[in-house]
Design an enzyme around this catalytic site. Structure first.
Site, PDB file in Angstrom:
ATOM      1  N   LYS A 146      -9.420   5.305   0.242  1.00  0.00           N
ATOM      2  CA  LYS A 146      -7.999   5.186  -0.110  1.00  0.00           C
ATOM      3  C   LYS A 146      -7.443   6.499  -0.691  1.00  0.00           C
ATOM      4  O   LYS A 146      -8.206   7.403  -1.030  1.00  0.00           O
ATOM      5  CB  LYS A 146      -7.833   4.029  -1.096  1.00  0.00           C
ATOM      6  N   HIS A 194     -11.576   0.439   0.805  1.00  0.00           N
ATOM      7  CA  HIS A 194     -11.359  -0.881   1.397  1.00  0.00           C
ATOM      8  C   HIS A 194     -12.527  -1.158   2.328  1.00  0.00           C
ATOM      9  O   HIS A 194     -13.029  -0.239   2.973  1.00  0.00           O
ATOM     10  CB  HIS A 194     -10.057  -0.908   2.224  1.00  0.00           C
ATOM     11  N   TYR A 220      -2.016  -5.050   5.522  1.00  0.00           N
ATOM     12  CA  TYR A 220      -2.255  -5.947   4.386  1.00  0.00           C
ATOM     13  C   TYR A 220      -1.393  -7.207   4.456  1.00  0.00           C
ATOM     14  O   TYR A 220      -1.142  -7.833   3.416  1.00  0.00           O
ATOM     15  CB  TYR A 220      -2.002  -5.200   3.073  1.00  0.00           C
ATOM     16  N   GLU A 223      -9.429  -5.415  12.060  1.00  0.00           N
ATOM     17  CA  GLU A 223      -9.154  -4.167  11.331  1.00  0.00           C
ATOM     18  C   GLU A 223      -9.673  -2.941  12.089  1.00  0.00           C
ATOM     19  O   GLU A 223      -9.018  -1.892  12.085  1.00  0.00           O
ATOM     20  CB  GLU A 223      -9.765  -4.253   9.927  1.00  0.00           C
ATOM     21  N   ASN A 257      -8.410   1.679  -6.200  1.00  0.00           N
ATOM     22  CA  ASN A 257      -9.842   1.353  -6.286  1.00  0.00           C
ATOM     23  C   ASN A 257     -10.695   1.961  -5.176  1.00  0.00           C
ATOM     24  O   ASN A 257     -11.702   1.402  -4.769  1.00  0.00           O
ATOM     25  CB  ASN A 257     -10.034  -0.164  -6.404  1.00  0.00           C
TER      26      ASN A 257
HETATM   27  N1  UDP Z   1      -5.162  -5.491  -5.539  1.00  0.00           N
HETATM   28  C1  UDP Z   1      -4.341  -5.159  -6.596  1.00  0.00           C
HETATM   29  N2  UDP Z   1      -4.229  -6.028  -7.650  1.00  0.00           N
HETATM   30  C2  UDP Z   1      -4.912  -7.196  -7.697  1.00  0.00           C
HETATM   31  C3  UDP Z   1      -5.758  -7.529  -6.623  1.00  0.00           C
HETATM   32  C4  UDP Z   1      -5.853  -6.653  -5.559  1.00  0.00           C
HETATM   33  O1  UDP Z   1      -3.718  -4.109  -6.580  1.00  0.00           O
HETATM   34  O2  UDP Z   1      -4.775  -7.930  -8.678  1.00  0.00           O
HETATM   35  C5  UDP Z   1      -5.268  -4.556  -4.406  1.00  0.00           C
HETATM   36  C6  UDP Z   1      -6.553  -3.731  -4.478  1.00  0.00           C
HETATM   37  O3  UDP Z   1      -6.273  -2.424  -4.008  1.00  0.00           O
HETATM   38  C7  UDP Z   1      -7.456  -4.473  -3.505  1.00  0.00           C
HETATM   39  C8  UDP Z   1      -6.465  -4.923  -2.439  1.00  0.00           C
HETATM   40  O4  UDP Z   1      -5.298  -5.269  -3.176  1.00  0.00           O
HETATM   41  O5  UDP Z   1      -8.475  -3.634  -3.012  1.00  0.00           O
HETATM   42  C9  UDP Z   1      -6.893  -6.096  -1.614  1.00  0.00           C
HETATM   43  O6  UDP Z   1      -7.303  -7.143  -2.464  1.00  0.00           O
HETATM   44  P1  UDP Z   1      -8.615  -7.991  -2.162  1.00  0.00           P
HETATM   45  O7  UDP Z   1      -8.602  -9.153  -3.102  1.00  0.00           O
HETATM   46  O8  UDP Z   1      -8.702  -8.257  -0.701  1.00  0.00           O
HETATM   47  O9  UDP Z   1      -9.808  -7.013  -2.645  1.00  0.00           O
HETATM   48  P2  UDP Z   1     -10.903  -6.166  -1.863  1.00  0.00           P
HETATM   49  O10 UDP Z   1     -11.325  -6.950  -0.660  1.00  0.00           O
HETATM   50  O11 UDP Z   1     -10.271  -4.850  -1.500  1.00  0.00           O
HETATM   51  O12 UDP Z   1     -12.019  -5.983  -2.854  1.00  0.00           O
END
Ligand code: UDP
Length: 141
Positions: free
Chosen positions: A11, A117, A51, A128, A114
């Site tokens: 990211k 992805h 997303y 994807e 974070n």
């Molecule tokens: N995200 C966020 N706030 C939250 C939860 C998720 O900004 O409270 C963002 C974060 O960048 C995350 C992405 O949305 O990686 C997708 O969320 P998901 O729950 O799918 O997490 P991942 O699969 O990326 O661990």
């Protein structure tokens, strides 16, 4: 064990920190192979489409803003159990909860910025991967 393909995105925060190579090295050290890769500056529409599953979530707009804040490094990782293996290497979504030694524990600053992805299941991985790479541009080796 099945050979799988999964989509990985480094990211904008991690690209800005200049740690693309360090992150890719972790995948390679774990036995995953890079089957395709490129740098992309996502448009707002592309980030919203990627997303779309989160479009009703309160963090959706901030997530899209973040994902278009700079270029991302997208890659297809291939190997045994690649989907789960990638998720394990990434660590929990919130870096504060991510296990020591995971990519998010080491490189991520917050739950929104974070670092990485990774596709979460077989069906999403197929969608994807196809979102970013035509089938002919993905190389098994
Ligand atoms: N995200 C966020 N706030 C939250 C939860 C998720 O900004 O409270 C963002 C974060 O960048 C995350 C992405 O949305 O990686 C997708 O969320 P998901 O729950 O799918 O997490 P991942 O699969 O990326 O661990």
């Amino acid at each position: 064990m099945a050979i799988e393909r999964t989509l990985s995105i480094i990211k904008p925060d991690a690209v800005a920190k200049n740690v693309i190579g360090q992150i890719v090295s972790r995948f390679e050290a774990a036995g995953l192979k890079v089957a395709a890769a490129r740098m992309v500056q996502l448009s707002r529409l592309e980030a919203e489409q990627f997303y779309a599953v989160h479009k009703e979530r309160p963090f959706f707009k901030d997530l899209v803003d973040f994902m278009i804040s700079g270029p991302v490094f997208v890659q297809v990782l291939e190997g045994e159990n690649a989907i789960l293996k990638n998720r394990e290497l990434m660590g929990a979504t919130d870096p504060k909860k991510a296990a020591a030694g995971t990519i998010r524990a080491d490189f991520a600053d917050s739950i929104d910025a974070n670092a990485v992805h990774g596709s979460d299941a077989t069906e999403t991985a197929a969608v994807e991967v196809a979102f970013f790479f035509p089938a002919l541009d993905v190389y098994s080796r």
